[in-house]
Design an enzyme around this catalytic site. Structure first.
Site, PDB file in Angstrom:
ATOM      1  N   TYR A   1     -34.078  38.047  -4.862  1.00  0.00           N
ATOM      2  CA  TYR A   1     -33.872  39.360  -4.249  1.00  0.00           C
ATOM      3  C   TYR A   1     -32.428  39.554  -3.795  1.00  0.00           C
ATOM      4  CZ  TYR A   1     -38.628  41.214  -3.759  1.00  0.00           C
ATOM      5  OH  TYR A   1     -39.861  41.760  -3.989  1.00  0.00           O
TER       6      TYR A   1
ATOM      7  N   LYS B   1     -42.822  26.868  -8.185  1.00  0.00           N
ATOM      8  CA  LYS B   1     -42.840  26.664  -9.641  1.00  0.00           C
ATOM      9  C   LYS B   1     -41.920  25.473  -9.922  1.00  0.00           C
ATOM     10  CE  LYS B   1     -43.945  27.859 -13.891  1.00  0.00           C
ATOM     11  NZ  LYS B   1     -45.329  27.711 -14.423  1.00  0.00           N
TER      12      LYS B   1
ATOM     13  N   ASP C   1     -48.479  30.076 -10.876  1.00  0.00           N
ATOM     14  CA  ASP C   1     -49.419  30.593 -11.881  1.00  0.00           C
ATOM     15  C   ASP C   1     -50.843  30.174 -11.528  1.00  0.00           C
ATOM     16  OD1 ASP C   1     -48.556  28.010 -12.394  1.00  0.00           O
ATOM     17  OD2 ASP C   1     -48.406  28.245 -14.577  1.00  0.00           O
TER      18      ASP C   1
ATOM     19  N   ASP D   1     -44.144  38.405  -2.820  1.00  0.00           N
ATOM     20  CA  ASP D   1     -44.289  39.842  -3.089  1.00  0.00           C
ATOM     21  C   ASP D   1     -45.460  40.062  -4.037  1.00  0.00           C
ATOM     22  OD1 ASP D   1     -43.553  42.619  -3.198  1.00  0.00           O
ATOM     23  OD2 ASP D   1     -42.695  42.231  -5.177  1.00  0.00           O
TER      24      ASP D   1
ATOM     25  N   ASP E   1     -49.671  41.437  -3.172  1.00  0.00           N
ATOM     26  CA  ASP E   1     -50.280  42.633  -3.778  1.00  0.00           C
ATOM     27  C   ASP E   1     -51.603  42.239  -4.431  1.00  0.00           C
ATOM     28  OD1 ASP E   1     -48.164  44.371  -3.130  1.00  0.00           O
ATOM     29  OD2 ASP E   1     -48.222  45.333  -5.102  1.00  0.00           O
TER      30      ASP E   1
HETATM   31  C1  IPM Z   1     -42.815  44.928  -0.318  1.00  0.00           C
HETATM   32  C2  IPM Z   1     -42.217  45.894  -1.302  1.00  0.00           C
HETATM   33  C3  IPM Z   1     -40.706  45.731  -1.307  1.00  0.00           C
HETATM   34  C4  IPM Z   1     -40.400  44.317  -1.736  1.00  0.00           C
HETATM   35  C5  IPM Z   1     -39.963  46.771  -2.166  1.00  0.00           C
HETATM   36  C6  IPM Z   1     -40.273  48.180  -1.748  1.00  0.00           C
HETATM   37  C7  IPM Z   1     -38.474  46.524  -2.168  1.00  0.00           C
HETATM   38  O1  IPM Z   1     -42.771  45.742  -2.551  1.00  0.00           O
HETATM   39  O2  IPM Z   1     -42.473  45.002   0.882  1.00  0.00           O
HETATM   40  O3  IPM Z   1     -43.625  44.105  -0.721  1.00  0.00           O
HETATM   41  O4  IPM Z   1     -40.344  44.029  -2.948  1.00  0.00           O
HETATM   42  O5  IPM Z   1     -40.189  43.480  -0.872  1.00  0.00           O
HETATM   43 MG    MG Z   2     -44.371  44.367  -2.626  1.00  0.00          MG
END
Ligand code: IPM
Ligand code: MG
Length: 356
Positions: free
Chosen positions: A144, A189, A221, A245, A249
């Site tokens: 990042y 990884k 993975d 990240d 999700d």
């Molecule tokens: C999160 C989001 C952010 C990230 C984006 C919006 C930059 O996806 O907070 O998880 O990747 O950190």
């Molecule tokens: Mg995110």
């Protein structure tokens, strides 16, 4: 004795302002009851800030952030930039910059599963039931923030970590594991990446300091697969920025929806409380967004920024009661839910206030 705190609200883009309204309302309501005094300021960030000032994180917002005791954030992003890879100024830059500037290196993402939402997930309820995971996502390093290069036919993002960056998040994760079921899973990884080999070496070095915590190492993975196969096997998970990240999700589907997941970003500076969902422009301004992630982020604010567990518990329990009473936003409504109880953002926020 009540506390006195100054809060910066950054509603941001898309559904950010709609959901943040309800997070703030809950913060104030429970505050009044316990005699806490809050003063508020507002800052712009993301696409709205670019439109107004040309940059996604204006100096003024950053200064207000540094001067506040806690920050409640909504979301940033806009499809306009998603479909324009050549855009030099992007809404997300503001979020990354504020995390870096405030030294918010640890992002805590609890996967809290409300029983009533067992059927809202696309995963089988018997697989999910009893899941309770706390992710520690490293937030100010990794690919990042590494150097970026681009020519017409070549692009590179440098993935890098310093030893101290891994050590400080590892210690936070171990402390949390100690207070829970004493299991820590470090995800990397290391079979391929040098950064992961440093990561694993650091965790192995720290593990003996926590002999009461059982440490496991898992490749990313495999972790992505195990998370849907048997989520109960995880308790505290610590991982790098990009892996965290993606995994969180995925993990949001255990909780039923992205609209349920709150997070706390902490480290050196002012704590930052943010839903993990994005700006969701497809439903922005339509009173459809789920305000619960913002409301649960406020519960994390009470607990982590102010050390007020009772208030935090009251908020979580109000959310639980709202769900038990059958109320849902569209994203968490399964086929058995009474249509009349599928609410918009405002009505759902109002219900939580009532149950508070
Ligand atoms: C999160 C989001 C952010 C990230 C984006 C919006 C930059 O996806 O907070 O998880 O990747 O950190
Ligand atoms: Mg995110």
């Amino acid at each position: 004795m009540g506390i006195k705190k100054h809060i910066l609200v950054i509603p941001g883009d898309g559904i950010g302002p709609e959901v943040t309204t309800w997070g703030k309302a809950v913060l104030e309501k429970i505050g009044q009851e316990y005699g806490h005094e809050f003063t508020f300021d507002e800052g712009v960030m993301g696409h709205v800030a670019i439109e107004a000032t040309g940059t996604s994180l204006p100096d003024d917002t950053l200064a207000k952030a540094k001067a506040s005791d806690a920050i409640l954030f909504g979301a940033v992003g806009h499809i306009k930039y998603d479909n324009d890879p050549s855009a030099k100024v992007r809404p997300e830059q503001g979020l990354l910059k504020i995390r870096k500037e405030l030294g918010l290196y640890a992002n805590l993402r609890p996967i809290m599963l409300f029983d009533e939402l067992l059927n809202a997930s696309s995963l089988k309820p018997e697989i999910l039931k009893g899941t309770d995971i706390l992710f520690f996502r490293e937030l100010t390093g990794d690919v990042y923030f590494g150097e970026k290069n681009r020519t017409a036919n070549f692009a590179s993002d440098l993935m890098n970590y310093n030893r101290y960056e891994v050590e400080r998040i590892a210690r936070k994760a171990y402390e949390a594991a100690r207070a829970r079921t004493k299991r820590l899973c470090s995800v990397d990884k290391a079979n391929v990446l040098e950064t992961s080999r440093l990561w694993r070496e650091v965790i192995q070095g720290i593990a003996p300091e926590y002999p009461d915590v059982e440490t496991e190492h898992m490749f990313i993975d495999n972790a992505a697969m195990q998370l849907v196969k048997n989520p109960k096997k995880f308790d505290v998970v610590v991982t790098a920025n990009l892996f965290g990240d993606i995994l969180t999700d995925e993990a949001s589907q255990i909780a039923g929806s992205m609209g349920m997941l709150a997070s706390a970003s902490v480290g050196d500076g002012t704590g930052f409380f943010e839903p993990i969902h994005g700006s969701a422009h497809d439903i922005a301004g339509q009173n459809k967004a789920n305000p619960l992630a913002s409301i649960l982020s406020v519960a994390l604010m009470y607990e982590i920024a102010f050390g007020l567990k009772e208030e935090a518990g009251r908020i979580t329990s109000a959310v639980d009661k709202t769900l038990k009473a059958g109320y849902r936003t569209g994203d968490i409504a399964d086929a058995n839910i009474d249509k009349a109880k599928i609410l918009g953002t405002a009505a759902m926020g109002q219900k939580v206030l009532e149950y508070l």
